[in-house]
Design a protein around this motif. Structure first.
Motif, PDB file in Angstrom:
ATOM      1  N   ILE A  35     -21.973 -15.593  -4.303  1.00 26.25           N
ATOM      2  CA  ILE A  35     -21.171 -15.158  -3.252  1.00 26.25           C
ATOM      3  C   ILE A  35     -21.005 -13.808  -3.448  1.00 26.25           C
ATOM      4  N   ARG A  36     -20.544 -13.358  -4.493  1.00 24.31           N
ATOM      5  CA  ARG A  36     -20.335 -11.942  -4.602  1.00 24.31           C
ATOM      6  C   ARG A  36     -21.667 -11.113  -4.336  1.00 24.31           C
ATOM      7  N   ARG A  37     -22.494 -11.459  -5.044  1.00 28.33           N
ATOM      8  CA  ARG A  37     -24.009 -10.763  -4.763  1.00 28.33           C
ATOM      9  C   ARG A  37     -24.464 -10.745  -3.232  1.00 28.33           C
ATOM     10  N   ARG A  38     -24.195 -11.988  -2.719  1.00 28.09           N
ATOM     11  CA  ARG A  38     -24.645 -12.115  -1.175  1.00 28.09           C
ATOM     12  C   ARG A  38     -23.891 -11.048  -0.437  1.00 28.09           C
ATOM     13  N   ARG A  39     -22.599 -10.886  -0.902  1.00 25.98           N
ATOM     14  CA  ARG A  39     -21.587 -10.209   0.131  1.00 25.98           C
ATOM     15  C   ARG A  39     -22.069  -8.650  -0.073  1.00 25.98           C
ATOM     16  N   MET A  40     -22.335  -8.285  -1.474  1.00 28.19           N
ATOM     17  CA  MET A  40     -22.718  -6.971  -1.599  1.00 28.19           C
ATOM     18  C   MET A  40     -24.126  -6.704  -1.025  1.00 28.19           C
ATOM     19  N   THR A  41     -24.978  -7.802  -0.970  1.00 29.63           N
ATOM     20  CA  THR A  41     -26.252  -7.418  -0.258  1.00 29.63           C
ATOM     21  C   THR A  41     -25.984  -7.061   1.201  1.00 29.63           C
ATOM     22  N   VAL A  42     -25.429  -7.587   1.881  1.00 31.47           N
ATOM     23  CA  VAL A  42     -25.143  -7.432   3.310  1.00 31.47           C
ATOM     24  C   VAL A  42     -24.332  -6.068   3.446  1.00 31.47           C
ATOM     25  N   ALA A  43     -23.075  -6.285   2.578  1.00 27.56           N
ATOM     26  CA  ALA A  43     -22.255  -5.024   2.738  1.00 27.56           C
ATOM     27  C   ALA A  43     -23.123  -3.680   2.320  1.00 27.56           C
ATOM     28  N   GLY A  44     -24.055  -3.611   1.561  1.00 23.40           N
ATOM     29  CA  GLY A  44     -25.023  -2.695   1.183  1.00 23.40           C
ATOM     30  C   GLY A  44     -25.829  -2.029   2.319  1.00 23.40           C
ATOM     31  N   ALA A  45     -26.421  -2.922   2.940  1.00 23.56           N
ATOM     32  CA  ALA A  45     -27.183  -2.607   4.384  1.00 23.56           C
ATOM     33  C   ALA A  45     -26.129  -1.897   5.258  1.00 23.56           C
ATOM     34  N   GLU A  46     -24.848  -2.374   5.443  1.00 21.89           N
ATOM     35  CA  GLU A  46     -24.039  -1.421   6.371  1.00 21.89           C
ATOM     36  C   GLU A  46     -23.689  -0.176   5.710  1.00 21.89           C
ATOM     37  N   VAL A  47     -23.560  -0.174   4.310  1.00 27.02           N
ATOM     38  CA  VAL A  47     -23.012   1.108   3.687  1.00 27.02           C
ATOM     39  C   VAL A  47     -24.374   2.312   4.066  1.00 27.02           C
ATOM     40  N   LEU A  48     -25.582   1.750   3.947  1.00 25.61           N
ATOM     41  CA  LEU A  48     -26.749   2.609   4.047  1.00 25.61           C
ATOM     42  C   LEU A  48     -26.866   2.820   5.682  1.00 25.61           C
ATOM     43  N   ALA A  49     -26.376   2.105   6.523  1.00 28.87           N
ATOM     44  CA  ALA A  49     -26.841   2.471   7.786  1.00 28.87           C
ATOM     45  C   ALA A  49     -25.982   3.509   8.385  1.00 28.87           C
ATOM     46  N   GLY A  50     -24.528   3.449   7.974  1.00 29.23           N
ATOM     47  CA  GLY A  50     -23.819   4.745   8.184  1.00 29.23           C
ATOM     48  C   GLY A  50     -23.105   4.554   9.648  1.00 29.23           C
ATOM     49  N   GLU A  51     -22.881   3.419  10.103  1.00 23.35           N
ATOM     50  CA  GLU A  51     -22.347   3.286  11.573  1.00 23.35           C
ATOM     51  C   GLU A  51     -20.784   2.810  11.150  1.00 23.35           C
ATOM     52  N   MET A  52     -20.510   2.546  10.152  1.00 26.79           N
ATOM     53  CA  MET A  52     -18.954   2.364   9.922  1.00 26.79           C
ATOM     54  C   MET A  52     -18.556   3.161   8.599  1.00 26.79           C
ATOM     55  N   THR A  53     -17.299   3.461   8.732  1.00 24.66           N
ATOM     56  CA  THR A  53     -16.832   4.278   7.484  1.00 24.66           C
ATOM     57  C   THR A  53     -16.709   3.424   6.429  1.00 24.66           C
ATOM     58  N   LEU A  54     -16.720   3.526   4.925  1.00 22.25           N
ATOM     59  CA  LEU A  54     -16.649   2.858   3.864  1.00 22.25           C
ATOM     60  C   LEU A  54     -15.579   2.016   3.719  1.00 22.25           C
ATOM     61  N   LEU A  55     -14.413   2.493   4.167  1.00 21.12           N
ATOM     62  CA  LEU A  55     -13.204   1.648   4.172  1.00 21.12           C
ATOM     63  C   LEU A  55     -13.110   0.541   5.194  1.00 21.12           C
ATOM     64  N   ASP A  56     -13.919   0.599   6.391  1.00 16.39           N
ATOM     65  CA  ASP A  56     -14.133  -0.407   7.658  1.00 16.39           C
ATOM     66  C   ASP A  56     -14.978  -1.481   6.814  1.00 16.39           C
ATOM     67  N   VAL A  57     -16.040  -0.826   6.165  1.00 12.40           N
ATOM     68  CA  VAL A  57     -17.300  -1.837   5.326  1.00 12.40           C
ATOM     69  C   VAL A  57     -16.274  -2.704   4.439  1.00 12.40           C
ATOM     70  N   ALA A  58     -15.613  -2.085   3.576  1.00 12.44           N
ATOM     71  CA  ALA A  58     -14.615  -2.691   2.506  1.00 12.44           C
ATOM     72  C   ALA A  58     -13.827  -3.820   3.094  1.00 12.44           C
ATOM     73  N   THR A  59     -13.077  -3.428   4.244  1.00 14.46           N
ATOM     74  CA  THR A  59     -11.974  -4.353   5.013  1.00 14.46           C
ATOM     75  C   THR A  59     -12.947  -5.599   5.441  1.00 14.46           C
ATOM     76  N   ARG A  60     -14.022  -5.245   6.356  1.00 15.91           N
ATOM     77  CA  ARG A  60     -14.960  -6.046   6.715  1.00 15.91           C
ATOM     78  C   ARG A  60     -15.219  -7.319   5.682  1.00 15.91           C
ATOM     79  N   TYR A  61     -15.398  -6.791   4.464  1.00 13.71           N
ATOM     80  CA  TYR A  61     -16.062  -7.993   3.470  1.00 13.71           C
ATOM     81  C   TYR A  61     -14.802  -8.489   2.431  1.00 13.71           C
ATOM     82  N   GLY A  62     -13.624  -8.140   2.924  1.00 11.58           N
ATOM     83  CA  GLY A  62     -12.543  -8.809   2.252  1.00 11.58           C
ATOM     84  C   GLY A  62     -11.809  -8.003   1.232  1.00 11.58           C
ATOM     85  N   TYR A  63     -12.107  -6.660   1.114  1.00 11.44           N
ATOM     86  CA  TYR A  63     -11.368  -5.996   0.033  1.00 11.44           C
ATOM     87  C   TYR A  63     -10.146  -4.992   0.720  1.00 11.44           C
ATOM     88  N   SER A  64      -9.149  -5.251   0.047  1.00 13.38           N
ATOM     89  CA  SER A  64      -7.907  -4.513   0.291  1.00 13.38           C
ATOM     90  C   SER A  64      -7.792  -2.973   0.206  1.00 13.38           C
TER      91      SER A  64
END
Length: 295
Positions: A52-81
């Motif tokens: 589950i952790r690897r799958r979350r970080m896989t899809v989160a990694g795509a959003e990090v590279l896309a650059g359309e969201m702030t890193l904090l927004d990506v973190a929040t989207r995937y359940g990190y406080s």
């Protein structure tokens, strides 16, 4: 079984941005949470939590590279406080922090989505029997050791060498039921079976005796229940480790049983040179409810 496992995988994909209820995954697979965690680990080669952790970080990694969201927004989207917690998880999977990955366009690691399908195996069959046992006691010496998936377990080997011959003779005289003689008993294993997680290992015998036990010995009381007993022969220690793997990847999916909480018992007979083993593995089981044949 296969249909239920794949339904559980779909459940994970739909909830990568939310908390994932393992009990719901087990219900989708029509089994207990305890058995689901162990079956997944055996089939996937990693604990459920790690997948589950690897799958979350896989899809989160795509959003990090896309650059359309702030890193904090990506973190929040995937359940990190916090961004720090997200960065630690991201680096553990990808080997680079999310900020650096975005700045440099670093190559990231991808965990493919898993699915399960039927592969025709098992042409040689497996030797097993079902045994009903009354309550019994495990009596011997206990140590806390790490789980090792491949090769010898140095911690267990060192622990066994530390037990003197007099203690071993005393224990042998207390054995009064099968599996007879001194056995290895593993208890309190992590359900995910991750490499390096710890377990209680007993070098011990099984007995029905209810009296006082010498203070230098450890005791584990085991309630009555059903056990599946598997036999195998071959090179040591690979035969023992492959036997456990085959039980969960071949036997359980093909039979109306599931594992239940309880110790696993291994009786091993070694050849004179220590390179060949005849083994009996006792796994606590219970009947599984089957709603119908799997596709």
């Amino acid at each position: 079984m296969l249909e239920g496992l794949n339904e559980a995988m779909e459940h994970i994909e739909e909830r990568l941005c939310r908390s994932i209820d393992v009990a719901a995954l087990a219900r989708a697979a029509a089994t207990s949470e305890y058995h689901f965690r162990r079956l997944f680990s055996a089939l996937a080669g990693m604990p459920l939590s790690e997948y589950i952790r690897r799958r979350r970080m896989t899809v989160a990694g795509a959003e990090v590279l896309a650059g359309e969201m702030t890193l904090l927004d990506v973190a929040t989207r995937y359940g990190y406080s916090s961004g720090e917690a997200f960065a630690r998880a991201f680096r553990a999977v990808h080997g680079v922090g999310p900020g650096e990955a975005r700045r440099t366009g670093a190559a990231l690691r991808s965990q493919p989505r898993m699915s399960f399908r039927l592969v025709v195996e098992g042409s040689t069959g497996m030797r097993y029997r079902i045994v009903e046992k009354d309550r019994f006691r495990v009596v011997g010496r206990k140590a806390r050791v790490p789980l090792v998936h491949e090769g010898a377990n140095p911690a267990i080997a060192e622990f066994v060498r530390s037990i003197d011959e007099g203690t071993l003779r005393r224990l042998s005289g207390m054995s009064d039921q099968e599996p007879e003689g001194i056995v290895g008993v593993s208890d309190q294993l992590d359900p995910g079976r991750a490499e390096g997680t710890e377990l209680d290992y007993y070098h011990a015998v099984l007995t029905s005796a209810e009296g006082e036990v010498p203070p230098d010995l450890d005791v584990l009381d085991v309630p009555a229940g059903t056990w599946a007993v598997f036999g195998s022969s071959g090179p040591f220690p690979q035969t023992l480790q492959h036997l456990w793997r085959d039980v969960f990847t071949q036997w359980f999916p093909s039979n109306p049983y599931r594992s239940r909480p309880g110790p696993e018992i291994l009786r091993v007979g070694l050849s004179g040179d220590g390179e060949h083993a005849d083994a009996d593995l006792w796994i606590p089981v219970e009947r599984a409810e089957r709603s119908g044949p799997s596709a």
